[in-house]
Scaffold this motif. Structure first.
Motif, PDB file in Angstrom:
ATOM      1  N   ASP A 204     -60.491  12.754  25.735  1.00 18.72           N
ATOM      2  CA  ASP A 204     -60.170  11.533  24.997  1.00 18.72           C
ATOM      3  C   ASP A 204     -61.179  10.407  25.201  1.00 18.72           C
ATOM      4  OD1 ASP A 204     -59.524  10.901  27.595  1.00 18.72           O
ATOM      5  OD2 ASP A 204     -57.454  10.289  27.168  1.00 18.72           O
ATOM      6  N   ILE A 205     -62.126  10.564  26.145  1.00 19.14           N
ATOM      7  CA  ILE A 205     -63.172   9.544  26.281  1.00 19.14           C
ATOM      8  C   ILE A 205     -64.496  10.034  25.711  1.00 19.14           C
ATOM      9  CG2 ILE A 205     -62.053   8.720  28.394  1.00 19.14           C
ATOM     10  CD1 ILE A 205     -64.582   9.723  29.906  1.00 19.14           C
ATOM     11  N   LEU A 206     -64.557  11.314  25.330  1.00 12.45           N
ATOM     12  CA  LEU A 206     -65.809  11.902  24.848  1.00 12.45           C
ATOM     13  C   LEU A 206     -65.878  11.900  23.326  1.00 12.45           C
ATOM     14  CD1 LEU A 206     -66.055  15.024  27.201  1.00 12.45           C
ATOM     15  CD2 LEU A 206     -67.372  12.884  27.360  1.00 12.45           C
ATOM     16  N   PRO A 207     -67.099  11.730  22.776  1.00  3.92           N
ATOM     17  CA  PRO A 207     -67.263  11.813  21.320  1.00  3.92           C
ATOM     18  C   PRO A 207     -67.144  13.253  20.837  1.00  3.92           C
ATOM     19  CG  PRO A 207     -69.394  11.543  22.370  1.00  3.92           C
ATOM     20  CD  PRO A 207     -68.374  11.418  23.458  1.00  3.92           C
ATOM     21  N   ARG A 208     -67.027  13.399  19.535  1.00  2.67           N
ATOM     22  CA  ARG A 208     -66.842  14.721  18.936  1.00  2.67           C
ATOM     23  C   ARG A 208     -67.995  15.662  19.263  1.00  2.67           C
ATOM     24  NH1 ARG A 208     -65.788  13.026  14.029  1.00  2.67           N
ATOM     25  NH2 ARG A 208     -63.579  12.797  14.555  1.00  2.67           N
ATOM     26  N   GLU A 209     -69.200  15.123  19.402  1.00  6.57           N
ATOM     27  CA  GLU A 209     -70.364  15.950  19.696  1.00  6.57           C
ATOM     28  C   GLU A 209     -70.224  16.725  21.008  1.00  6.57           C
ATOM     29  OE1 GLU A 209     -71.949  12.524  17.180  1.00  6.57           O
ATOM     30  OE2 GLU A 209     -70.336  12.910  18.627  1.00  6.57           O
ATOM     31  N   TYR A 210     -69.386  16.244  21.906  1.00  6.41           N
ATOM     32  CA  TYR A 210     -69.165  16.907  23.189  1.00  6.41           C
ATOM     33  C   TYR A 210     -67.750  17.463  23.291  1.00  6.41           C
ATOM     34  CZ  TYR A 210     -73.568  14.687  24.272  1.00  6.41           C
ATOM     35  OH  TYR A 210     -74.880  14.290  24.239  1.00  6.41           O
ATOM     36  N   GLY A 211     -67.187  17.814  22.151  1.00  4.34           N
ATOM     37  CA  GLY A 211     -65.866  18.417  22.131  1.00  4.34           C
ATOM     38  C   GLY A 211     -64.743  17.447  22.397  1.00  4.34           C
ATOM     39  N   GLY A 212     -65.021  16.148  22.270  1.00  6.91           N
ATOM     40  CA  GLY A 212     -64.015  15.143  22.552  1.00  6.91           C
ATOM     41  C   GLY A 212     -63.242  14.710  21.329  1.00  6.91           C
ATOM     42  N   THR A 213     -62.333  13.764  21.551  1.00  7.04           N
ATOM     43  CA  THR A 213     -61.471  13.278  20.475  1.00  7.04           C
ATOM     44  C   THR A 213     -61.668  11.787  20.207  1.00  7.04           C
ATOM     45  OG1 THR A 213     -59.670  12.856  22.063  1.00  7.04           O
ATOM     46  CG2 THR A 213     -59.730  15.024  20.997  1.00  7.04           C
TER      47      THR A 213
ATOM     48  N   VAL B  61     -74.039   3.974  26.061  1.00  7.55           N
ATOM     49  CA  VAL B  61     -72.917   3.974  26.992  1.00  7.55           C
ATOM     50  C   VAL B  61     -71.650   4.192  26.182  1.00  7.55           C
ATOM     51  CG1 VAL B  61     -71.583   2.605  28.655  1.00  7.55           C
ATOM     52  CG2 VAL B  61     -74.089   2.469  28.643  1.00  7.55           C
ATOM     53  N   LEU B  62     -70.863   5.163  26.596  1.00  3.33           N
ATOM     54  CA  LEU B  62     -69.635   5.450  25.866  1.00  3.33           C
ATOM     55  C   LEU B  62     -68.667   4.279  25.978  1.00  3.33           C
ATOM     56  CD1 LEU B  62     -68.967   9.217  26.731  1.00  3.33           C
ATOM     57  CD2 LEU B  62     -70.413   8.223  24.956  1.00  3.33           C
TER      58      LEU B  62
ATOM     59  N   HIS C 253     -73.322  22.639  32.958  1.00  3.42           N
ATOM     60  CA  HIS C 253     -72.255  23.264  32.177  1.00  3.42           C
ATOM     61  C   HIS C 253     -72.755  24.247  31.127  1.00  3.42           C
ATOM     62  CE1 HIS C 253     -69.352  20.469  33.945  1.00  3.42           C
ATOM     63  NE2 HIS C 253     -70.189  19.486  33.666  1.00  3.42           N
ATOM     64  N   GLY C 254     -74.060  24.236  30.826  1.00  2.00           N
ATOM     65  CA  GLY C 254     -74.560  25.081  29.756  1.00  2.00           C
ATOM     66  C   GLY C 254     -73.885  24.732  28.438  1.00  2.00           C
ATOM     67  N   SER C 255     -73.448  25.738  27.710  1.00  2.00           N
ATOM     68  CA  SER C 255     -72.774  25.496  26.431  1.00  2.00           C
ATOM     69  C   SER C 255     -71.254  25.515  26.570  1.00  2.00           C
ATOM     70  CB  SER C 255     -73.198  26.565  25.412  1.00  2.00           C
ATOM     71  OG  SER C 255     -72.871  27.866  25.897  1.00  2.00           O
ATOM     72  N   ASP C 256     -70.762  25.555  27.816  1.00  2.00           N
ATOM     73  CA  ASP C 256     -69.321  25.633  28.065  1.00  2.00           C
ATOM     74  C   ASP C 256     -68.723  24.231  28.124  1.00  2.00           C
ATOM     75  OD1 ASP C 256     -66.761  26.216  28.803  1.00  2.00           O
ATOM     76  OD2 ASP C 256     -67.265  27.128  30.743  1.00  2.00           O
ATOM     77  N   LEU C 257     -68.255  23.752  26.977  1.00  4.66           N
ATOM     78  CA  LEU C 257     -67.685  22.410  26.945  1.00  4.66           C
ATOM     79  C   LEU C 257     -66.345  22.346  27.669  1.00  4.66           C
ATOM     80  CD1 LEU C 257     -68.575  21.194  23.344  1.00  4.66           C
ATOM     81  CD2 LEU C 257     -69.738  20.726  25.500  1.00  4.66           C
ATOM     82  N   ASN C 258     -65.643  23.459  27.754  1.00  6.45           N
ATOM     83  CA  ASN C 258     -64.393  23.454  28.515  1.00  6.45           C
ATOM     84  C   ASN C 258     -64.652  23.107  29.973  1.00  6.45           C
ATOM     85  OD1 ASN C 258     -62.671  24.149  26.359  1.00  6.45           O
ATOM     86  ND2 ASN C 258     -63.123  26.330  26.609  1.00  6.45           N
TER      87      ASN C 258
ATOM     88  N   LEU D   2     -70.149   9.923  17.970  1.00  6.67           N
ATOM     89  CA  LEU D   2     -70.924   9.124  18.921  1.00  6.67           C
ATOM     90  C   LEU D   2     -71.570   7.957  18.194  1.00  6.67           C
ATOM     91  CD1 LEU D   2     -72.033   8.879  21.815  1.00  6.67           C
ATOM     92  CD2 LEU D   2     -73.982  10.254  21.091  1.00  6.67           C
ATOM     93  N   ASP D   3     -71.290   6.752  18.644  1.00 10.92           N
ATOM     94  CA  ASP D   3     -71.789   5.538  17.998  1.00 10.92           C
ATOM     95  C   ASP D   3     -72.722   4.810  18.957  1.00 10.92           C
ATOM     96  OD1 ASP D   3     -72.206   3.252  16.494  1.00 10.92           O
ATOM     97  OD2 ASP D   3     -70.275   2.352  17.037  1.00 10.92           O
ATOM     98  N   ILE D   4     -73.994   4.663  18.568  1.00  3.73           N
ATOM     99  CA  ILE D   4     -74.957   3.990  19.445  1.00  3.73           C
ATOM    100  C   ILE D   4     -75.066   2.501  19.152  1.00  3.73           C
ATOM    101  CG2 ILE D   4     -76.308   6.112  19.652  1.00  3.73           C
ATOM    102  CD1 ILE D   4     -78.405   4.819  17.812  1.00  3.73           C
ATOM    103  N   THR D   5     -74.487   2.068  18.047  1.00  2.00           N
ATOM    104  CA  THR D   5     -74.710   0.675  17.623  1.00  2.00           C
ATOM    105  C   THR D   5     -74.024  -0.336  18.533  1.00  2.00           C
ATOM    106  OG1 THR D   5     -72.821   0.802  16.094  1.00  2.00           O
ATOM    107  CG2 THR D   5     -75.000   1.356  15.218  1.00  2.00           C
ATOM    108  N   ALA D   6     -72.843   0.003  19.056  1.00  4.63           N
ATOM    109  CA  ALA D   6     -72.103  -0.974  19.857  1.00  4.63           C
ATOM    110  C   ALA D   6     -72.875  -1.336  21.125  1.00  4.63           C
ATOM    111  CB  ALA D   6     -70.720  -0.426  20.205  1.00  4.63           C
ATOM    112  N   TRP D   7     -73.368  -0.321  21.841  1.00  6.40           N
ATOM    113  CA  TRP D   7     -74.107  -0.617  23.068  1.00  6.40           C
ATOM    114  C   TRP D   7     -75.442  -1.290  22.770  1.00  6.40           C
ATOM    115  CZ3 TRP D   7     -73.100  -1.661  27.754  1.00  6.40           C
ATOM    116  CH2 TRP D   7     -74.131  -1.733  28.701  1.00  6.40           C
ATOM    117  N   ASN D   8     -76.111  -0.881  21.709  1.00  5.17           N
ATOM    118  CA  ASN D   8     -77.359  -1.542  21.333  1.00  5.17           C
ATOM    119  C   ASN D   8     -77.132  -3.022  21.079  1.00  5.17           C
ATOM    120  OD1 ASN D   8     -78.514   0.959  21.493  1.00  5.17           O
ATOM    121  ND2 ASN D   8     -78.966   1.181  19.320  1.00  5.17           N
TER     122      ASN D   8
END
Length: 308
Positions: free
Chosen positions: A234-243, A132-133, A220-225, A247-253
């Motif tokens: 601003d809520i998305l991780p870098r892997e999805y073109g965010g700022t 969860v983000l 969306h395919g590969s169109d991140l825009n 993506l960190d999985i440890t916090a939710w785990n």
């Protein structure tokens, strides 16, 4: 980005433990509303929830359970019953049917619900299949990120993924701000980097979906825009073109694993035989733990079971 499909979604075995291993059940707690004034007003407008009638409505549903489903082994706490009333906009009959369906599903799909606790799913959590983000979207909805390419079928069956999703949804709806009942209310399903076969299959099944649900799917395919027009960067991780960083999985785990006792109390206590009041709620077709699942279909099935 992986070649498999990734999805971003907005807003859910070993033998049971013996009774001697379980903590004593806690006494039912009275309901205390934690909603802000803004959310109280929203609940009144969208769900027909009137604060002055809330406990009366909960008691009415509780009385219906006791009268019409005396053998239904369920929590009767205010906060728990309120989930089902909210999910059905305080229609008592529909809320009761949802509650029955909820328990029917749990009893008829034991490979998912037996011994359902975070420590039994450490392999799934460590794989990064879901998280969860940390930031909600502008509407205050949590964003559940599913990455089907992280699942290796030879490591564990698909039902373990379903169990992890269910735990996550159960944890999310513990907060009143995110609950509209269970199953959790889906605001949108955003699919990125999906394989071509998924688009074809979705085109086939779309006519059979309710229009409201079908309109909440965005491919969306590969169109991140395109993705960013729905979910801000601003809520998305870098892997999805965010700022918002990597993506960190440890916090939710950590959040899930810290809730071990809550899930043990809810899902690991031996239950009575199937209640006569319950109908048969079978797992979605094609998702039994024995069903073969090759790599070409892995992402497609992951998308489907994560949304229904």
């Amino acid at each position: 980005m992986s070649e498999e499909s990734d999805s971003l979604r907005t807003s859910p075995s070993a033998a049971s433990l013996s009774e001697n291993e379980l903590p004593p059940p806690s006494a039912p707690a009275g309901y205390v509303c934690s909603l802000t004034e803004e959310l109280v007003a929203k609940a009144r407008e969208e769900l027909q929830e009137k604060p002055e009638w809330r406990l009366r409505d909960v008691q009415a549903l509780r009385d219906m359970v006791r009268k019409e489903c005396p053998n239904l082994s369920t929590s009767l706490e205010d906060a728990f019953l309120l989930r089902f009333l909210r999910a059905r906009k305080f229609d008592y009959d529909r809320a009761l049917q949802l509650l029955i369906n909820y328990h029917s599903c749990r009893r008829s799909w034991p490979e998912v619900f037996n011994n359902l606790r975070p420590s039994a799913l450490k392999e799934v959590l460590a794989s990064g299949f879901l998280t969860v983000l940390p930031h909600t979207d502008p509407r205050g909805c949590h964003v559940l990120c599913l990455r089907p390419d992280r699942w290796i079928p030879s490591n564990y069956p698909i039902t373990e993924n379903i169990r992890a999703i269910y735990l996550t949804l159960e944890k999310l709806i513990q907060s009143e701000e995110t609950q509209d009942g269970f199953p959790i209310r889906i605001k949108a399903v955003h699919v990125v980097n999906e394989p071509r076969i998924f688009k074809g299959i979705f085109a086939i099944i779309k006519p059979f979906l309710k229009e409201k649900i079908a309109n909440r799917f965005f491919l969306h395919g590969s169109d991140l825009n395109s993705l960013h027009t729905n979910l801000p960067r601003d809520i998305l991780p870098r892997e999805y073109g965010g700022t918002a960083g990597e993506l960190d999985i440890t916090a939710w785990n950590t959040v899930l694993l810290a809730s071990e006792e809550d899930f043990v109390r809810e899902f690991c206590r031996p239950g009575p035989p199937c209640d006569s009041i319950l109908g048969q709620a079978l797992p979605p077709e094609g998702l039994s733990s024995e069903a073969p699942c090759d790599d070409s279909m892995r992402a497609v099935k992951s998308q489907l079971y994560s949304c229904y």
